[in-house]
Design a protein around this motif. Structure first.
Motif, PDB file in Angstrom:
ATOM      1  N   SER A 149       2.816   1.729  -3.004  1.00  0.00           N
ATOM      2  CA  SER A 149       1.559   1.899  -4.465  1.00  0.00           C
ATOM      3  C   SER A 149       0.861   3.542  -4.480  1.00  0.00           C
ATOM      4  O   SER A 149       0.587   4.201  -5.254  1.00  0.00           O
ATOM      5  CB  SER A 149       0.620   1.189  -4.990  1.00  0.00           C
ATOM      6  N   VAL A 205      -1.155   4.133  -1.960  1.00  0.00           N
ATOM      7  CA  VAL A 205      -2.417   4.398  -1.356  1.00  0.00           C
ATOM      8  C   VAL A 205      -1.824   4.816   0.430  1.00  0.00           C
ATOM      9  O   VAL A 205      -3.047   5.684   1.511  1.00  0.00           O
ATOM     10  CB  VAL A 205      -2.856   2.889  -0.924  1.00  0.00           C
ATOM     11  N   GLU A 206      -0.725   4.115   1.116  1.00  0.00           N
ATOM     12  CA  GLU A 206      -1.083   4.588   2.639  1.00  0.00           C
ATOM     13  C   GLU A 206       0.468   5.442   2.442  1.00  0.00           C
ATOM     14  O   GLU A 206       1.572   4.897   1.763  1.00  0.00           O
ATOM     15  CB  GLU A 206      -0.304   3.315   3.262  1.00  0.00           C
ATOM     16  N   GLU A 215       0.719  -1.378   0.122  1.00  0.00           N
ATOM     17  CA  GLU A 215       0.422  -0.012  -0.445  1.00  0.00           C
ATOM     18  C   GLU A 215       1.226   1.161   0.547  1.00  0.00           C
ATOM     19  O   GLU A 215       0.418   2.173  -1.288  1.00  0.00           O
ATOM     20  CB  GLU A 215      -0.398  -0.057   1.285  1.00  0.00           C
TER      21      GLU A 215
END
Length: 313
Positions: A43, A45-46, A40
Motif C-alpha cells: 500500500s 506505507v512501508e 503496508e
C-alpha cells in the motif's frame, strides 16, 4: 561422547513469519516477511525492505528452513535475474499466507475503506446530502444478502416488502445489472468501491446518485459559435435522433452546455469564455476530450471539487 548434529547448509529456521508464495515454472518459491508488513509495503506505507523481510533469501519451504538452490532460481526466473529482483517479484506478485486473525483484520480494514469511499461519493438525489457510513454499510449488506442484487420495493402498495421479478425481459435486464456480493481481500478497496457504487445506483436499495463534480471550463470566444465536430454526449444523441435538439447538436458552446447539469457562473472576459458548473462524474472524460479536441488545446477543463455534497445535520 557427545555427537554433533549437522544441519544442512541450505536450512534456515524462522518463526513468527508471514509467508508470500509465488509459483514459477513447476516450483513454488517463498519469502519470509514480518507479520502485517507485506500489506503496508504494497500500500506504500512501508518502503524499507529491511522492515518487511525477515531475511533476504528465497525459500522452497520456509517452514522446513529449506532455501531455494541457485540452479532452481536461474531456471525459473532466468540466469541473469538477481536474488533481489526475484524477491521483489515474489513480494509484489506473490500470494500472501495469513492466519485467521490477520485475515479477519485485513478484511475489516478493506471493508471500512470501501464504505468510506462510497459514503463520500454518493448522495441522496433529492437532498444532495451524504449518507452516513452506517447507512451505506446496511444498504450494501442488503444487496449481498440477496445474492448481489436488491429487489425494488413495491412503492405503490407501500408495504415495504420486496417485489420479485416475474421473468421475461425484466429478468434478463436484471441479469445484466451490476451486482454486489461483499468485500474481498484480493482486490483493491478503490476498485471494489466502484463496483459497490454501480450496484447501489442500479438497484437503489436506498435512493442514491453520484455526487457531482464542480468544474471550471474555459474556451476562446472565437471557437464558441463554430459547428461542433466531436462526438456528442449520449443523451444529446438521443435528443437529436428524436428530431429535436438541432441547437444541442450545433455549436461548440451548445455542446459544452449539454454536459453541464447546473451552471453556477458564466462570463466572458476579453477573448475567453468561462463557465463554472456541476457535471456528472461519468461525463467528465467525454467533456474534457471534446473541449481539448475542438479547441486544439486552447480550452481547459479544471476540476474545482471532485465530489460536491452536503453534510447531513
Amino acid at each position: 561422547m557427545p555427537q554433533n548434529i549437522n544441519q544442512p547448509s541450505n536450512q534456515i529456521r524462522l518463526t513468527n513469519v508471514s509467508l508470500v508464495r509465488l509459483k514459477k515454472g513447476k516450483k513454488r518459491f517463498e519469502i519470509a516477511c514480518y507479520k502485517n508488513k507485506v500489506l503496508e509495503y504494497r500500500s506504500g506505507v512501508e518502503t524499507d525492505l529491511d522492515n518487511v523481510l525477515q531475511i533476504p533469501s528465497v525459500f522452497l519451504s520456509v517452514s522446513k528452513g529449506q532455501t531455494a538452490p541457485t540452479q532452481d532460481l536461474a531456471k525459473a526466473f532466468g540466469p541473469k535475474t538477481s536474488v533481489n529482483d526475484i524477491i521483489m517479484e515474489i513480494l509484489n506478485k506473490g500470494e500472501m499466507q495469513v492466519g485467521e486473525k490477520e485475515r479477519h483484520a485485513q478484511l475489516e480494514r478493506v471493508h471500512n475503506e470501501v464504505i468510506d469511499i462510497v459514503a463520500g461519493k454518493l448522495v441522496d438525489p433529492r437532498s444532495k446530502r451524504v449518507y452516513t457510513a452506517g447507512m451505506i454499510d446496511k444498504a450494501l449488506d442488503q444487496l449481498s444478502s440477496q445474492g448481489g442484487a436488491a429487489h425494488k420495493l413495491d412503492e405503490g402498495k407501500g408495504s415495504g416488502t420486496a417485489t420479485p421479478t416475474n421473468g421475461g425481459p425484466e429478468k434478463e435486464k436484471a441479469k445484466e445489472m451490476p451486482t454486489w456480493t461483499g468485500v474481498v481481500t484480493t482486490k483493491s478497496a478503490k476498485s471494489q468501491a466502484l463496483d459497490a457504487m454501480k450496484a447501489l445506483i442500479a438497484w437503489q436499495p436506498i435512493p442514491v446518485s453520484r455526487a457531482r463534480m464542480r468544474l471550471r471550463i474555459t474556451c476562446p470566444t472565437s471557437i464558441l459559435k463554430q459547428a461542433a465536430k466531436g462526438p456528442m454526449k449520449r443523451d444529446v444523441q438521443e435528443v437529436v435522433a428524436d428530431g429535436g435538439g438541432d441547437k444541442l447538436a450545433g455549436t461548440v458552446k451548445d455542446r459544452i452546455l449539454s454536459y453541464v447539469e447546473q451552471v453556477e457562473t458564466q462570463d466572458t472576459m476579453g477573448q475567453e469564455w468561462e463557465i463554472v458548473g456541476f457535471v456528472e462524474p461519468g461525463a467528465f472524460r467525454g467533456l474534457a476530450e471534446f473541449v481539448g479536441g475542438e479547441t486544439k488545446g486552447r480550452g481547459r477543463v479544471e476540476v474545482l471539487d471532485m465530489a460536491v455534497t452536503h453534510e447531513g445535520d
